[in-house]
Design a protein around this motif. Sequence first.
Motif, short mmCIF file in Angstrom:
data_model
loop_
_atom_site.label_atom_id
_atom_site.label_comp_id
_atom_site.label_asym_id
_atom_site.label_seq_id
_atom_site.Cartn_x
_atom_site.Cartn_y
_atom_site.Cartn_z
N ASN A 200 -95.88 -24.58 42.41
CA ASN A 200 -94.80 -24.22 41.69
C ASN A 200 -94.46 -22.61 41.64
N HIS A 201 -94.82 -22.22 42.87
CA HIS A 201 -94.54 -20.71 42.86
C HIS A 201 -93.23 -20.41 43.41
N LEU A 202 -92.73 -19.23 42.72
CA LEU A 202 -91.61 -18.68 43.31
C LEU A 202 -91.69 -17.95 44.47
N VAL A 203 -91.13 -18.42 45.43
CA VAL A 203 -91.44 -17.71 46.75
C VAL A 203 -90.10 -17.61 47.79
N PHE A 204 -89.81 -16.56 48.62
CA PHE A 204 -88.84 -16.39 49.20
C PHE A 204 -89.19 -16.52 50.68
N ASP A 205 -88.56 -17.25 51.65
CA ASP A 205 -89.02 -17.16 53.20
C ASP A 205 -90.55 -17.50 53.46
N ALA A 206 -90.85 -18.62 52.99
CA ALA A 206 -92.21 -19.01 53.31
C ALA A 206 -92.62 -19.34 54.63
N ASP A 207 -93.81 -18.87 54.72
CA ASP A 207 -94.35 -19.11 56.14
C ASP A 207 -94.87 -20.71 56.48
N THR A 208 -93.87 -21.54 56.45
CA THR A 208 -94.02 -22.86 56.59
C THR A 208 -94.96 -23.51 57.69
N ASN A 209 -94.85 -22.80 58.90
CA ASN A 209 -95.25 -23.18 60.12
C ASN A 209 -96.77 -22.53 60.39
N PHE A 210 -97.20 -21.65 59.39
CA PHE A 210 -98.41 -21.07 59.92
C PHE A 210 -99.75 -22.26 59.88
N ALA A 211 -100.53 -21.99 60.69
CA ALA A 211 -101.60 -22.93 60.83
C ALA A 211 -102.94 -22.41 61.41
N GLY A 212 -103.28 -21.28 60.54
CA GLY A 212 -104.14 -20.44 60.84
C GLY A 212 -105.31 -20.76 59.74
N ARG A 213 -106.13 -19.95 59.51
CA ARG A 213 -107.53 -20.04 58.46
C ARG A 213 -106.68 -20.32 56.85
N LYS A 214 -107.28 -20.97 56.27
CA LYS A 214 -107.02 -21.25 54.74
C LYS A 214 -108.32 -20.97 53.84
N VAL A 215 -107.93 -20.53 52.68
CA VAL A 215 -108.92 -20.56 51.55
C VAL A 215 -108.15 -21.02 50.29
N ARG A 216 -108.95 -21.69 49.58
CA ARG A 216 -108.37 -22.32 48.04
C ARG A 216 -108.68 -21.09 47.01
N SER A 217 -109.42 -20.11 47.37
CA SER A 217 -109.61 -19.19 46.09
C SER A 217 -109.87 -17.91 46.69
N LEU A 218 -109.72 -16.94 45.87
CA LEU A 218 -110.12 -15.59 46.32
C LEU A 218 -111.59 -15.33 46.57
N THR A 219 -112.45 -16.11 45.71
CA THR A 219 -113.74 -16.17 45.98
C THR A 219 -114.20 -16.60 47.45
N GLU A 220 -113.60 -17.49 48.04
CA GLU A 220 -113.87 -18.02 49.26
C GLU A 220 -113.44 -16.86 50.39
N VAL A 221 -112.66 -15.92 50.10
CA VAL A 221 -112.58 -14.67 50.92
C VAL A 221 -113.84 -14.08 50.99
N VAL A 222 -114.67 -13.75 49.92
CA VAL A 222 -115.96 -13.30 49.79
C VAL A 222 -116.68 -13.89 50.83
#
Length: 232
Positions: A200-222
Motif C-alpha cells: 500500500n506504499h505511495l511510490v513513484f517510478d518503481a523498480d518493478t524488474n529488479f531481480a536481486g537480493r531481497k529481505v523482508r525486514s531491516l533486521t535481516e540486513v543485519v
Amino acid sequence: MPAIRAVVFDFFGTLTRSVQRGPQHADIARALGTDPETLVGVLDRTFRARACGRYGSAEATLRYVIEQAGGDSRPSAIRAAMPARVDALRADTQLRPDAVSALTAIRNRGVRTAVISDCTHELPAFLPGLPVAPLLDAQIYSVEQGVCKPDPAIYLAACAALDVDPRDCLYVGDGGSHELTGAAAVGMTPVRLAAPDLANHLVFDADTNFAGRKVRSLTEVVTMIDSVPALV
C-alpha cells in the motif's frame, strides 16, 4: 558478496513503514482554498521536480503547487501554511519497529550508515529530530543535491560523505525511483526491502524488474552483514 563498509538506506518505505498521505494534506488544501483531490494531482505530477528542488525554496515550492491547484497563493497564506506542511509529512512518517535496533546493530559492527531520500524540503526539516538521526553518519537529500535517484551523483554523494567506495556498500530500499538499479549501476550491492506493508506504499517510478537480493525486514540486513566480513 563483497565485504561491507557501509549500508545506505532509502527513507520512505524503508526506514519507515508504508507511506500514504494522511488527512492533514486535505486540511491544508481547504485552508488554501483548493480542492484536496486537485492538490493531490498536482503533488503527484510535480513530485520529481519538487524533489530535485526545481521550484526553489520550501515556500516558493508550496506557492507554485498551490497556484497550479488554483488556491490562495498570497505570500501571507503560504507562510501560514508552511508549518502545517511539515507537520503533515511528519504525520505520514512512522519508523519501522526495527529501524533503531537495526541501525544500532549495524553501527556496532563497525559499519557506517547513511540515508538517501528523494524528498522535498520537509524531510530535512524533521528527520534530524527522529530517533534514527543520531544513527546515520550521512543524510543525503535530493532536494539539496539537485538530482533524484537513479542519478549516479546522489549515490556518489553518500559514498563521499561516508568515505567509502561504492563497491563496499549495501544499498537497501523498497525500489521507488528506480533506486535499486541505480545503486547497482554505481557499483553498490542493492537489496530490496520486500516488507508486507509495502503493498500500500505511495511510490513513484518503481523498480518493478529488479531481480536481486531481497529481505523482508531491516533486521535481516543485519543478518546479511554477519554473513560476510566487514571492512573497518
